[in-house]
Scaffold this motif. Sequence first.
Motif, PDB file in Angstrom:
ATOM      1  N   TYR A   1     -11.884   0.433   4.810  1.00 45.40           N
ATOM      2  CA  TYR A   1     -11.099  -0.491   4.012  1.00 45.40           C
ATOM      3  C   TYR A   1     -10.759   0.167   2.670  1.00 45.40           C
ATOM      4  O   TYR A   1     -11.406   1.133   2.254  1.00 45.40           O
ATOM      5  N   MET A   2      -9.753  -0.385   1.992  1.00 44.96           N
ATOM      6  CA  MET A   2      -9.356   0.078   0.670  1.00 44.96           C
ATOM      7  C   MET A   2      -9.269  -1.111  -0.278  1.00 44.96           C
ATOM      8  O   MET A   2      -8.849  -2.197   0.129  1.00 44.96           O
ATOM      9  N   LEU A   3      -9.669  -0.891  -1.523  1.00 43.09           N
ATOM     10  CA  LEU A   3      -9.674  -1.956  -2.528  1.00 43.09           C
ATOM     11  C   LEU A   3      -8.944  -1.490  -3.782  1.00 43.09           C
ATOM     12  O   LEU A   3      -9.194  -0.398  -4.286  1.00 43.09           O
ATOM     13  N   ASP A   4      -8.033  -2.315  -4.271  1.00 44.47           N
ATOM     14  CA  ASP A   4      -7.296  -1.972  -5.487  1.00 44.47           C
ATOM     15  C   ASP A   4      -6.642  -3.243  -6.030  1.00 44.47           C
ATOM     16  O   ASP A   4      -6.758  -4.318  -5.436  1.00 44.47           O
ATOM     17  N   ALA A   5      -5.963  -3.115  -7.160  1.00 42.34           N
ATOM     18  CA  ALA A   5      -5.305  -4.263  -7.773  1.00 42.34           C
ATOM     19  C   ALA A   5      -3.993  -3.828  -8.411  1.00 42.34           C
ATOM     20  O   ALA A   5      -3.816  -2.659  -8.759  1.00 42.34           O
ATOM     21  N   THR A   6      -3.072  -4.770  -8.536  1.00 42.33           N
ATOM     22  CA  THR A   6      -1.801  -4.503  -9.193  1.00 42.33           C
ATOM     23  C   THR A   6      -1.473  -5.672 -10.118  1.00 42.33           C
ATOM     24  O   THR A   6      -1.849  -6.823  -9.845  1.00 42.33           O
ATOM     25  N   ILE A   7      -0.791  -5.382 -11.210  1.00 41.10           N
ATOM     26  CA  ILE A   7      -0.447  -6.407 -12.200  1.00 41.10           C
ATOM     27  C   ILE A   7       1.027  -6.772 -12.065  1.00 41.10           C
ATOM     28  O   ILE A   7       1.876  -5.893 -11.892  1.00 41.10           O
ATOM     29  N   VAL A   8       1.312  -8.053 -12.151  1.00 41.01           N
ATOM     30  CA  VAL A   8       2.704  -8.515 -12.143  1.00 41.01           C
ATOM     31  C   VAL A   8       2.951  -9.354 -13.383  1.00 41.01           C
ATOM     32  O   VAL A   8       2.068 -10.083 -13.859  1.00 41.01           O
ATOM     33  N   LYS A   9       4.129  -9.239 -13.921  1.00 40.28           N
ATOM     34  CA  LYS A   9       4.516 -10.000 -15.103  1.00 40.28           C
ATOM     35  C   LYS A   9       4.674 -11.475 -14.733  1.00 40.28           C
ATOM     36  O   LYS A   9       5.260 -11.804 -13.691  1.00 40.28           O
ATOM     37  N   ALA A  10       4.148 -12.350 -15.566  1.00 35.10           N
ATOM     38  CA  ALA A  10       4.313 -13.791 -15.364  1.00 35.10           C
ATOM     39  C   ALA A  10       5.451 -14.271 -16.245  1.00 35.10           C
ATOM     40  O   ALA A  10       5.375 -14.179 -17.475  1.00 35.10           O
ATOM     41  N   GLN A  11       6.509 -14.741 -15.633  1.00 32.64           N
ATOM     42  CA  GLN A  11       7.662 -15.221 -16.381  1.00 32.64           C
ATOM     43  C   GLN A  11       7.244 -16.402 -17.253  1.00 32.64           C
ATOM     44  O   GLN A  11       6.354 -17.167 -16.894  1.00 32.64           O
TER      45      GLN A  11
ATOM     46  N   CYS B   1      -7.366  -3.875   1.777  1.00 37.12           N
ATOM     47  CA  CYS B   1      -6.516  -3.442   2.891  1.00 37.12           C
ATOM     48  C   CYS B   1      -7.337  -2.751   3.971  1.00 37.12           C
ATOM     49  O   CYS B   1      -8.425  -2.221   3.706  1.00 37.12           O
ATOM     50  N   ASP B   2      -6.796  -2.729   5.184  1.00 40.20           N
ATOM     51  CA  ASP B   2      -7.468  -2.041   6.291  1.00 40.20           C
ATOM     52  C   ASP B   2      -7.091  -0.562   6.288  1.00 40.20           C
ATOM     53  O   ASP B   2      -6.428  -0.060   5.374  1.00 40.20           O
ATOM     54  N   GLY B   3      -7.507   0.148   7.338  1.00 40.26           N
ATOM     55  CA  GLY B   3      -7.293   1.585   7.395  1.00 40.26           C
ATOM     56  C   GLY B   3      -5.849   2.014   7.510  1.00 40.26           C
ATOM     57  O   GLY B   3      -5.540   3.198   7.318  1.00 40.26           O
ATOM     58  N   LYS B   4      -4.964   1.082   7.817  1.00 36.58           N
ATOM     59  CA  LYS B   4      -3.539   1.403   7.911  1.00 36.58           C
ATOM     60  C   LYS B   4      -2.756   0.872   6.708  1.00 36.58           C
ATOM     61  O   LYS B   4      -1.529   0.867   6.722  1.00 36.58           O
ATOM     62  N   GLY B   5      -3.481   0.422   5.686  1.00 38.57           N
ATOM     63  CA  GLY B   5      -2.817  -0.067   4.488  1.00 38.57           C
ATOM     64  C   GLY B   5      -2.266  -1.467   4.617  1.00 38.57           C
ATOM     65  O   GLY B   5      -1.429  -1.883   3.811  1.00 38.57           O
ATOM     66  N   ARG B   6      -2.747  -2.225   5.609  1.00 48.92           N
ATOM     67  CA  ARG B   6      -2.296  -3.605   5.781  1.00 48.92           C
ATOM     68  C   ARG B   6      -3.288  -4.551   5.108  1.00 48.92           C
ATOM     69  O   ARG B   6      -4.502  -4.337   5.184  1.00 48.92           O
ATOM     70  N   PRO B   7      -2.823  -5.592   4.432  1.00 50.93           N
ATOM     71  CA  PRO B   7      -3.708  -6.453   3.641  1.00 50.93           C
ATOM     72  C   PRO B   7      -4.686  -7.257   4.485  1.00 50.93           C
ATOM     73  O   PRO B   7      -4.358  -7.734   5.567  1.00 50.93           O
TER      74      PRO B   7
END
Length: 252
Positions: free
Chosen positions: A91-101, A131-137
Amino acid sequence: MRRYALTDQQWEKIKDLLPGRSGTVGPTAKDNRLFVEAVLYRYRAGIPWRDLPERFGDFRVVHIRHARWSKKGVWQKVFEVLLQESDNAYYMLDATIVKAQQHSAGAKKSLNKQAIGRSRAGLSTKIHTLCDGKGRPIAFHLTGGEAHDLQGADALLEKVNAPALLADKAYYAQKRVLARLQKSNCVAVIPSKANHKNKRSYDKQLYKWCYLIEHFFAYLKQYRAIATRYDNLAVNFLGGIYLAASSLWAIC
């Protein structure tokens, strides 16, 4: 095929997972496919609900129904059924930030309860993703944009069901991450921080596959109403994320 519409392949995979379909208990929905495509269109195009094309019907009905399904966990259930074919090699673990309008901060409840935080960049939301080993959430968790990535780890590590977990230096924490993974017999493929005296060894070749989760974030942000958050309520925003992720699983 209409712009942003579901393919027949995608629809076949999700149609029997939705409430209101023919043959189930309760009233039969007028057109589940049209409704799902309306919600997808809104998130993909990044428009206000009232700007939905007329072919989708009354935008108020679409919005209210989306909010109701999000609150009941319908989108999440569809997502969880589709991911049963996940690749558990690692598995892979990470985070991304999105702007809140700015209009997303109009909910009556506090910003913290709606996973909106304040930082130098203004209002933002952080989407923590496994995510799994294929980069799917596999799973999601929302926090304010100022939150540390370890807050996402606290929520998502219990869902790890793989022999190895790939993550970047932000997740290098002995008690909160490494010890928990060791207890569950999961190998931590996590590099040490630059200022750490005792560098720990890790599989550098396996770590290179972390780029796959970045590919997923790039896919997710093609949905403009996710790349910029417009939803007041975190539950509605998360519902849109689950639907977008389900559309990816449905074409895999």
